[in-house]
Motif scaffolding. Structure first.
Motif, short mmCIF file in Angstrom:
data_model
loop_
_atom_site.label_atom_id
_atom_site.label_comp_id
_atom_site.label_asym_id
_atom_site.label_seq_id
_atom_site.Cartn_x
_atom_site.Cartn_y
_atom_site.Cartn_z
N ASN A 75 -51.02 -14.93 62.55
CA ASN A 75 -50.99 -14.17 63.80
C ASN A 75 -49.65 -14.30 64.52
OD1 ASN A 75 -53.60 -13.09 63.68
ND2 ASN A 75 -54.48 -14.96 64.51
N LYS A 76 -48.95 -15.42 64.30
CA LYS A 76 -47.67 -15.67 64.96
C LYS A 76 -46.52 -14.91 64.31
CE LYS A 76 -49.17 -20.34 66.12
NZ LYS A 76 -49.03 -21.73 65.71
N SER A 77 -46.78 -14.31 63.17
CA SER A 77 -45.73 -13.59 62.43
C SER A 77 -45.24 -12.38 63.22
CB SER A 77 -46.27 -13.16 61.07
OG SER A 77 -45.30 -12.40 60.39
N LEU A 92 -55.16 -19.64 53.54
CA LEU A 92 -56.51 -20.16 53.78
C LEU A 92 -57.18 -19.37 54.89
CD1 LEU A 92 -55.59 -23.96 53.83
CD2 LEU A 92 -56.32 -22.62 51.88
N ALA A 93 -58.51 -19.29 54.84
CA ALA A 93 -59.28 -18.48 55.80
C ALA A 93 -59.67 -19.24 57.05
CB ALA A 93 -60.52 -17.92 55.12
N THR A 94 -58.81 -20.13 57.54
CA THR A 94 -59.09 -20.87 58.76
C THR A 94 -58.66 -20.02 59.95
OG1 THR A 94 -58.59 -22.88 57.54
CG2 THR A 94 -58.73 -23.09 59.91
N GLY A 95 -59.57 -19.83 60.89
CA GLY A 95 -59.25 -19.02 62.06
C GLY A 95 -59.52 -17.54 61.81
N LYS A 96 -59.00 -16.70 62.71
CA LYS A 96 -59.20 -15.25 62.60
C LYS A 96 -57.88 -14.53 62.63
CE LYS A 96 -63.59 -13.48 63.68
NZ LYS A 96 -64.25 -12.31 64.00
N ILE A 116 -58.19 -10.17 55.42
CA ILE A 116 -56.95 -9.39 55.50
C ILE A 116 -57.22 -7.93 55.17
CG2 ILE A 116 -54.66 -9.06 54.46
CD1 ILE A 116 -54.63 -12.17 54.06
N GLU A 117 -58.02 -7.70 54.11
CA GLU A 117 -58.34 -6.33 53.70
C GLU A 117 -59.26 -5.63 54.67
OE1 GLU A 117 -59.64 -7.10 49.71
OE2 GLU A 117 -57.61 -7.00 48.90
N GLN A 118 -60.10 -6.39 55.37
CA GLN A 118 -61.02 -5.83 56.36
C GLN A 118 -60.25 -5.16 57.51
OE1 GLN A 118 -63.67 -8.76 57.99
NE2 GLN A 118 -65.44 -7.90 56.94
N LEU A 119 -59.11 -5.75 57.87
CA LEU A 119 -58.29 -5.19 58.96
C LEU A 119 -57.35 -4.09 58.47
CD1 LEU A 119 -57.43 -8.49 60.82
CD2 LEU A 119 -58.70 -6.59 61.77
#
Length: 144
Positions: free
Chosen positions: A82-84, A110-114, A134-137
């Protein structure tokens, strides 16, 4: 500064003056006792030396196994992504954004967080849930 704020100077203790006569209390053997390894110049034993007895670090058994072929991945979580600041996220962009300091043998996501934005992520490995999020968004997953 006022008079009532003055404090006494710190006491400076003088160094022990060795070998200045028997009357000084530190004359003759200069606090080293009589003879022996520790009385000699340059005397003393190395760290871990136990007088010739097998030292503890050699008596204890070796444990485990160190695989020299193991890959050491840099772990990146979805929260970190998200910080990217860029839309295409790869090792170089993560280093530039200060998210990771260096890439070892590749990056694992890794799938930690949202994840909160659409990104194209390029990495060596992805966990199944991270890939799914990632693909969901509407983002893309590229395995390097």
């Amino acid at each position: 500064m006022k008079l009532d704020e003055l404090k006494p100077a710190q006491k400076v203790e003088s160094k022990k003056r060795l070998g200045r006569g028997v009357g000084s209390g530190l004359g003759k053997t200069s606090g080293k006792g009589h003879k022996g390894q520790k009385a000699r110049t340059g005397g003393g034993v190395r760290r871990g030396f136990e007088g010739g007895q097998t030292p503890l670090y050699r008596r204890l058994p070796k444990r485990g196994f160190n695989n020299k072929f193991a890959r050491n991945y840099t772990e990146v979580t979805l929260t970190m992504l998200n910080k990217s600041t860029t839309e295409v996220v790869d090792a170089q962009s993560l280093i530039e954004d200060g998210i990771i300091s260096k890439e070892n043998d590749g990056i694992v996501i890794l799938a930690t967080g949202k994840l909160e934005k659409k990104l194209t992520v390029k990495a060596r490995r992805f966990t199944a849930k991270a890939k799914e999020q990632i693909e969901q968004l509407g983002g893309k997953v590229e395995v390097i």
